[in-house]
Scaffold this active site. Structure first.
Site, PDB file in Angstrom:
ATOM      1  NE  ARG A   1      32.372  -8.797  83.682  1.00 28.70           N
ATOM      2  CZ  ARG A   1      33.012  -9.657  84.515  1.00 28.70           C
ATOM      3  NH1 ARG A   1      34.114  -8.829  85.344  1.00 28.70           N
ATOM      4  NH2 ARG A   1      32.965 -10.696  84.431  1.00 28.70           N
TER       5      ARG A   1
ATOM      6  CD  GLU B   1       6.953  13.229  76.807  1.00 26.13           C
ATOM      7  OE1 GLU B   1       6.669  14.597  76.689  1.00 26.13           O
ATOM      8  OE2 GLU B   1       6.221  12.568  77.161  1.00 26.13           O
TER       9      GLU B   1
ATOM     10  CD  GLU C   1      10.927  18.552  77.374  1.00 25.55           C
ATOM     11  OE1 GLU C   1       9.675  18.010  77.805  1.00 25.55           O
ATOM     12  OE2 GLU C   1      10.951  19.783  77.036  1.00 25.55           O
TER      13      GLU C   1
END
Length: 239
Positions: free
Chosen positions: A7, A28, A69
């Site tokens: 987990r 960006e 991107e």
């Protein structure tokens, strides 16, 4: 492997993935543009009766641009980590990654055109008919008001000069005011689209010339478009 460790590993993987998404958004510029356009398109889609298949096409196109991107950013950072000197292979890697983003973006434009053209044509004809009941001289009034508004806002923000730099971009405001005026005076979607493309190119040139920031051009575009709509609505009301 113990369940607790499994987990924890999944949580760490999700945290790493989210950190990657946040990084591209924070640092960006192109990703900021992609996210902004995605939000706008998704909000606009709420006002149209898109089928499930059309909605899937829209979401897939948006996701493809964002994923492309992100891969582009990952490749750029990897190349920069390996070498800080010019190398023809490094250039090829970056150019190919950027080309992938361009292909994904062009695909999204085509999908958007297919999904929204007919719907926007029907809606714009009805909307424009109610707004454009005015004389052509209102366009001149609109341009003058935009120029005055730009000068006033620049004076209030104490940024730039009346003709260069600062918040907001006067060129972007004027370009989008003219594009909006053309839209409100004609029912031709093609003419409106071309006008807005030219307006976007004007705004982009101000960014590339380092005269304005991205948000200064966005502010100018919104200011110009909103003033144009307001002026034409007032003109329609009194005509």
């Amino acid at each position: 492997m113990k369940p607790g460790k499994t987990r924890q590993g999944i949580i760490q993987a999700f945290n790493a993935a989210i950190e990657g998404i946040l990084y591209t958004f924070k640092f960006e510029r192109n990703m900021k543009i992609h996210y902004l356009l995605s939000v706008v398109v998704l909000i606009v889609s709420l006002f149209f009766d898109l089928s499930k298949s059309e909605m899937i096409m829209l979401l897939m196109s948006i996701s493809l641009v964002v994923i492309s991107e992100m891969f582009n950013t990952a490749i750029e950072k990897t190349v920069d980590m390996i070498t800080d000197e010019y190398h023809v292979l490094a250039k090829i890697a970056k150019d190919v990654a950027a080309g992938g983003v361009l292909v994904a973006a062009l695909n999204s434009v085509v999908v958007g055109y297919i999904l929204f053209y007919d719907k926007l044509t029907e809606l714009s004809v009805k909307l424009i008919y109610t707004i454009r009941q005015s004389e052509l001289h209102i366009t001149l009034i609109c341009i003058v008001l935009v120029l005055i508004a730009v000068v006033v806002v620049k004076a209030l923000t104490s940024t730039g000069t009346p003709l260069k730099g600062g918040m907001p971009s006067g060129h972007a405001a004027l370009a989008f005011a003219i594009a909006t005026s053309i839209t409100l005076m004609t029912e031709r979607v093609v003419a409106s689209t071309l006008a807005y493309i030219m307006a976007v190119l004007v705004a982009q040139s101000r960014i590339e010339g380092k005269i304005h920031t991205f948000w200064e051009t966005v502010a100018g575009a919104l200011l110009g478009a909103l003033i144009a709509i307001l002026v034409f609505q007032v003109g329609a009301f009194y005509s």
